[in-house]
Design a protein around this motif. Structure first.
Motif, PDB file in Angstrom:
ATOM      1  N   TYR A 242     163.995   0.739 -75.888  1.00 30.84           N
ATOM      2  CA  TYR A 242     163.400   1.557 -74.823  1.00 30.84           C
ATOM      3  C   TYR A 242     162.709   0.616 -73.840  1.00 30.84           C
ATOM      4  O   TYR A 242     161.794  -0.117 -74.213  1.00 30.84           O
ATOM      5  CB  TYR A 242     162.394   2.544 -75.416  1.00 30.84           C
ATOM      6  N   THR A 270     162.588   5.204 -68.703  1.00 28.95           N
ATOM      7  CA  THR A 270     161.720   6.287 -68.258  1.00 28.95           C
ATOM      8  C   THR A 270     162.098   6.692 -66.842  1.00 28.95           C
ATOM      9  O   THR A 270     162.025   5.875 -65.917  1.00 28.95           O
ATOM     10  CB  THR A 270     160.242   5.861 -68.271  1.00 28.95           C
ATOM     11  N   PRO A 281     162.596  10.426 -71.078  1.00 27.76           N
ATOM     12  CA  PRO A 281     163.468   9.312 -71.472  1.00 27.76           C
ATOM     13  C   PRO A 281     164.934   9.684 -71.279  1.00 27.76           C
ATOM     14  O   PRO A 281     165.327  10.836 -71.464  1.00 27.76           O
ATOM     15  CB  PRO A 281     163.135   9.110 -72.947  1.00 27.76           C
TER      16      PRO A 281
END
Length: 560
Positions: A242, A270, A281
């Motif tokens: 991420y 994001t 997300p």
């Protein structure tokens, strides 16, 4: 006994930048003691900025009024833009000093943002306490010389303090580190699986996360390579990387990296809905995508101008099972501390300030494969070991849920132990309380330091560069305190080589400002040019000293 007057030079405390946040929290702590008269000189805040109306201490906006009344004249705006260092306060520093008459001036920024205070005609009238960003070693000689000239020096990390003490041979009055903390919004969630599900993610998936701007020193190419190696080694399909970052930006080509490493289905980003301002997300689907909240196109990746609140970023960080900071250097690396506040274990490059942070948080240091010397700064930068990182990702995620949870609790406890605002505020308070403030007759009402520079002499044919430099400093600049300093060494070198580095605003004193401006050029330099530079500086001192005496007379502080 009057309160000590303390001026902080930083970025406006109503902003949410790193410097602004640090200054705001330290000033809040100091203000709560009731012991000091405080003021801030604020970059990126306008002279009469309405956002400053609730600041409980003095405020001096550096930027001219372009958006608020009374509007600045075009002449003032042009003056502000005439030099790159004016945005940091150089153009109004003496004016602010005459108005506030500080006993202590503080600065927490990069060298080229703070060094003008050392060159100020008023430098002898105040104590100078600095906390420079030290993100690599070795530090430039000029930087270390300036830090040694400060009355006191703190650092963001213990590692930085070690670098400065080592390079200065103990010549810096080093007080220790005073690191920042995380916003109170950063705290652990009770149920991580349920938290992931609320964001539309598989509650059983595992996430390695990072919060880094898309810029050169944030090593996204290496991070993607390390993550690809991890996937290849483990064949796991339930782990995501991420990246809370921006695109497009002035850094890496994110789509190209995803394609190069075949990671399009394994890296989350994001995005922010433009109408609701809510983050969500998503795998990368382009720079602009459809918002799930409104069904409309226009959602973009988070960036500096379109960011998220502390609360929302805390929610994002709490999605992570492991935090990593993959950079070639850091002046501090606040996301480590924010992740720790959320109870997320950390790992990252074992170099620069990150060395201190990782160890205090009991995270995993990823030893660099090598260090290389950067041309622009002469500093060493880290080359990460992607194989080692991939192996650690595998090792950490092979641990049981309970063991990882225990590591998260330990990380949170270490955050509470080492990274708290009141602890750092106390470091500043202890220094301020240790300083003896002379009577105003010895500072802002002291006799003026006005001297005439010596006439330009006829040079003997065998005059040495050393003798010429010492003459220029002692007899033209009329400042013997500058003898046997970096200024003398540099002038001797440049007179010998008949060449000098171009510098911001034509100021000979600051050679490193050329790196700030991106003007790595050389120009001819001789005794006549050096003489003119020293005359200019001496005349500037004389003008401000005369202005100081006139101002003290006008206020009735000094009798005629």
């Amino acid at each position: 006994m009057r309160k000590k007057r303390i001026l902080f030079c930083s970025e406006a405390t109503f902003l949410n930048t790193g410097y602004a946040t640090y200054t705001r929290e330290i000033l809040n702590y100091l203000h709560s003691t009731g012991k000091y008269e405080l003021a801030e000189m604020s970059s990126y805040g306008q002279r009469n900025d309405p956002r400053a109306k609730d600041i409980p201490w003095g405020y001096y906006g550096i930027a001219p009024n372009t958006d608020c009344e009374p509007k600045a004249s075009q002449q003032e705006v042009d003056a502000y833009h005439s030099s790159g260092t004016n945005q940091f306060g150089e153009w109004i520093f003496e004016h602010v000093c005459l108005d506030f008459m500080p006993d202590i001036v503080c600065d927490i920024r990069d060298f080229w943002m703070l060094e003008f205070a050392e060159r100020s005609p008023f430098r002898r009238l105040f104590k100078w306490c600095i906390m420079p960003t030290v993100d690599a070693r070795p530090q430039a000689r000029q930087w270390v010389a300036s830090y040694a000239g400060a009355d006191a020096c703190l650092t963001y990390s213990d590692w930085a303090g070690g670098v400065l003490e080592d390079q200065s041979g103990g010549g810096i009055n080093y007080l220790g580190s005073a690191p920042p903390s995380a916003h109170p919004a950063y705290h652990p969630v009770e149920d991580k699986a349920a938290h992931k599900k609320r964001f539309g993610l598989d509650p059983d998936c595992k996430i390695i996360g990072t919060v880094m701007r898309n810029q050169r020193r944030k090593l996204y190419p290496d991070l993607f390579e390390a993550f690809r190696k991890f996937l290849d080694n483990t064949a796991r399909k339930d782990v995501y990387l991420y990246c809370h970052t921006s695109y497009p930006d002035l850094g890496w080509d994110i789509p190209e990296l995803l394609q190069q490493h075949n990671l399009s289905s394994y890296v989350l980003f994001t995005y922010i809905c433009p109408e609701t301002k809510k983050p969500f997300p998503s795998l990368f689907k382009g720079a602009v995508i459809q918002s799930p909240f409104t069904g409309k196109w226009g959602a973009t990746l988070s960036n500096v101008k379109n960011g998220v609140s502390y609360e929302d970023l805390s929610s994002i960080v709490n999605l992570f099972d492991l935090y990593t900071q993959y950079a070639n250097c850091e002046g501090f690396g606040l996301p480590y501390v924010e992740a720790a506040a959320c109870g997320v274990p950390v790992c990252g490059t074992d170099y620069s300030a990150m060395e201190s942070e990782i160890r205090k948080l009991e995270g995993f240091p990823i030893k660099p494969k090598a260090l290389y010397k950067e041309l622009e700064t002469g500093c060493l930068r880290a080359v990460p070991d992607n194989e080692l990182a991939a192996k650690y990702f595998e090792s950490f995620l092979s641990k049981g849920e309970e063991q990882r949870a225990e590591e998260g609790k330990r990380t949170r406890k270490n955050f509470e132990k080492h990274f708290q605002w009141h602890m750092s505020g106390k470091k500043w308070e202890d220094y301020f309380d240790s300083v003896d403030i002379p009577d105003i007759s010895q500072t802002w009402c002291a006799p003026p330091d006005i001297s005439e520079p010596a006439p330009k002499p006829e040079l003997p044919p065998n005059a040495s560069a050393v003798d010429l430099s010492r003459f220029l400093i002692a007899e033209v600049l009329r400042d013997p305190s500058r003898l046997d300093t970096f200024l003398e060494s540099r002038m001797t070198r440049d007179l010998t080589y008949r060449s000098a580095t171009s510098s911001t605003g034509g100021m000979y004193f600051n050679e490193s400002s050329a790196a700030f401006d991106g003007l790595n050029t050389r120009s001819n330099f001789d005794f006549n040019m050096a003489y003119d530079n020293m005359v200019h500086q001496r005349n500037r001192i004389n003008q401000w000293e005369q202005k100081r005496i006139e101002t003290m007379h006008q206020r009735g502080i000094l009798q005629r």
